[in-house]
Design an enzyme around this catalytic site. Structure first.
Site, PDB file in Angstrom:
ATOM      1  N   TYR A 146      56.745  28.549  43.826  1.00 37.14           N
ATOM      2  CA  TYR A 146      57.268  27.552  42.894  1.00 37.14           C
ATOM      3  C   TYR A 146      58.752  27.267  43.121  1.00 37.14           C
ATOM      4  CZ  TYR A 146      52.889  28.240  40.319  1.00 37.14           C
ATOM      5  OH  TYR A 146      51.567  28.327  39.968  1.00 37.14           O
ATOM      6  N   LYS A 195      47.499  39.150  48.074  1.00 32.65           N
ATOM      7  CA  LYS A 195      46.529  38.631  49.050  1.00 32.65           C
ATOM      8  C   LYS A 195      46.952  39.195  50.414  1.00 32.65           C
ATOM      9  CE  LYS A 195      43.053  35.973  50.298  1.00 32.65           C
ATOM     10  NZ  LYS A 195      41.648  36.309  49.951  1.00 32.65           N
ATOM     11  N   ASP A 227      41.631  37.234  44.731  1.00 28.33           N
ATOM     12  CA  ASP A 227      40.308  36.629  44.505  1.00 28.33           C
ATOM     13  C   ASP A 227      39.386  37.604  43.793  1.00 28.33           C
ATOM     14  OD1 ASP A 227      40.479  38.103  46.856  1.00 28.33           O
ATOM     15  OD2 ASP A 227      39.272  36.745  48.064  1.00 28.33           O
ATOM     16  N   ASP A 251      50.420  32.920  37.329  1.00 23.82           N
ATOM     17  CA  ASP A 251      50.200  31.672  36.597  1.00 23.82           C
ATOM     18  C   ASP A 251      48.695  31.463  36.386  1.00 23.82           C
ATOM     19  OD1 ASP A 251      50.566  29.203  35.429  1.00 23.82           O
ATOM     20  OD2 ASP A 251      50.885  28.136  37.327  1.00 23.82           O
ATOM     21  N   ASP A 255      46.174  32.378  32.754  1.00 20.52           N
ATOM     22  CA  ASP A 255      45.319  31.400  32.062  1.00 20.52           C
ATOM     23  C   ASP A 255      43.898  31.944  31.943  1.00 20.52           C
ATOM     24  OD1 ASP A 255      47.385  29.533  31.898  1.00 20.52           O
ATOM     25  OD2 ASP A 255      46.066  27.859  32.389  1.00 20.52           O
TER      26      ASP A 255
HETATM   27  C1  IPM Z   1      53.140  28.324  32.737  1.00 23.87           C
HETATM   28  C2  IPM Z   1      53.029  26.873  33.095  1.00 23.87           C
HETATM   29  C3  IPM Z   1      54.198  26.493  33.988  1.00 23.87           C
HETATM   30  C4  IPM Z   1      54.145  27.404  35.199  1.00 23.87           C
HETATM   31  C5  IPM Z   1      54.241  25.011  34.408  1.00 23.87           C
HETATM   32  C6  IPM Z   1      54.272  24.109  33.207  1.00 23.87           C
HETATM   33  C7  IPM Z   1      55.370  24.714  35.348  1.00 23.87           C
HETATM   34  O1  IPM Z   1      51.814  26.625  33.704  1.00 23.87           O
HETATM   35  O2  IPM Z   1      54.139  28.702  32.109  1.00 23.87           O
HETATM   36  O3  IPM Z   1      52.234  29.081  33.062  1.00 23.87           O
HETATM   37  O4  IPM Z   1      53.401  27.139  36.140  1.00 23.87           O
HETATM   38  O5  IPM Z   1      54.838  28.409  35.215  1.00 23.87           O
HETATM   39 MG    MG Z   2      50.484  28.246  33.649  1.00 23.58          MG
END
Ligand code: IPM
Ligand code: MG
Length: 361
Positions: A146, A195, A227, A251, A255
């Site tokens: 990133y 990985k 993975d 990231d 989620d």
């Molecule tokens: C998170 C979000 C951010 C990230 C985005 C909005 C840039 O997805 O905080 O997880 O990828 O870090």
């Molecule tokens: Mg995120």
């Protein structure tokens, strides 16, 4: 104690969920004899609308002058929002990445636990979630893909895009140490996710993590390929205590982890640097599709405020008061729509904040 808190309401559901977190914070500080001074900060789309950029130098300076920052969420609908007609470096997300970098917030903590009360909202089978689970995702936040160099160019008539993934050993060491420190306060297990069967950055990651582990003989370290980790999170989430991983893997996995807890609306997060300063935000996004409807779940933001009290101000009792109040409201059967299940009472954002604030004691 006087708490100097920066507030980034942000976009989408951000302002709604932050208002509820502030309501709860105000109740806590009043109950325990502290005071809060809030500084409103603009970031993301809200800043673009006013300043033309997602983050200004003034906002960075103002954030630095606070003890901690509480944030909602930033970003809009990429298909319809005018913010996404701007070049990538001027879009809302760029503001978030920049503030993380400027404030050196390299350690992102995302706790994912299954509340007994929310088992009904968990998409996994009961035999998998039996006994619950409680993990902490420790995501490296200021390095890797990133923040690497990127460009899109035409090469021999072919459009070609580059993103580079770089980690040096110092960056890996400092996040690994944080991961092991946290594990020492928990169940003393670290799963380092990489990985390493493909990437050089992952091979270095593994080497450095092993060196750090040598200083924590009580902590059990295991390595897992990313993975496989994605699969294990839904197959057997109980096995995890601390998941230690780099920026992009963290990231994605956070989620996923939030979803197995029942809803991303429950997942708090803290982004920390080497000092007591931290930026606290729900792990979920700005959910522009439900913005302004009064139905968003404010709990992740409220729990982020609890993390702020604990990590930036060492106010453990006050943090617990918030966590207990959240539990109580869940036990009493109140639910926002995202965690609704049969026989429970559905309520909106504001009511959820009112109830939690009401249970602070
Ligand atoms: C998170 C979000 C951010 C990230 C985005 C909005 C840039 O997805 O905080 O997880 O990828 O870090
Ligand atoms: Mg995120």
């Amino acid at each position: 104690m006087k708490l100097k808190i920066g507030v980034i309401k942000g976009d989408g559901i951000g302002p709604e969920i932050v208002s509820e977190a502030i309501k709860v914070l105000d109740k806590v500080v009043k109950t325990y004899g502290h005071t809060c001074e809030y500084t409103q900060l603009l970031m993301g789309g809200a800043s673009i609308d006013v300043h033309g950029v997602p983050l200004t130098e003034e906002t960075i300076a103002a954030a630095k002058s606070c003890d901690a920052v509480l944030m909602g969420s930033i970003g809009g609908d990429a298909k319809t929002s005018p913010w996404y007609k701007l070049e990538p470096s001027k879009r809302p997300e760029a503001g978030l990445l920049r503030i993380r970098k400027e404030l050196k917030l390299f350690a992102n903590l995302r706790p994912a636990l299954l509340y007994d009360e929310l088992k009904g909202a968990c998409p996994l089978k009961e035999e998998i979630t039996e006994g619950g689970f409680d993990m902490m995702i420790m995501r490296e936040l200021t390095g890797g893909l990133y923040f690497g160099e990127r460009k899109t160019v035409e090469e021999d008539g072919v459009m070609t895009a580059y993103d580079s993934l770089t980690y040096n050993e110092n960056e890996i060491r400092r996040i690994a140490k944080r991961g092991f420190d946290i594990a020492m306060k928990r169940r003393k297990k670290v799963t380092s996710v990489d990985k390493a069967n493909v990437l050089d950055s992952s091979r270095l990651w593994r080497k450095v993590v092993e060196k750090v582990a040598a200083g924590y003989p009580e902590v059990k370290l295991e390595h897992m390929l990313v993975d496989n980790c994605a699969m294990q999170l839904v197959k057997d989430p109980k096995q995890f205590d601390v998941i230690l991983t780099e920026n992009m893997f963290g990231d994605i996995l956070s989620d996923e982890a939030s979803m197995v807890t029942g809803s991303i609306g429950m997942l708090a997060s803290a982004s920390l640097n080497e000092t007591k300063f931290g930026l606290y935000e729900p792990s979920g996004g700005s959910a522009p599709d439900i913005a302004g409807k009064g139905i968003a779940n404010p709990i992740a933001t409220i729990l982020s405020a609890a993390m702020m009290l604990r990590f930036s101000f060492d106010l453990d009792k006050e943090a617990e008061a918030i966590e207990q109040a959240v539990l109580k409201v869940l036990e009493e059967g109140y639910r926002t729509v995202d965690i609704m299940s049969e026989g429970k009472q559905q309520i909106g954002t504001e009511k959820m904040g009112d109830l939690i604030a009401g249970y602070i004691e």
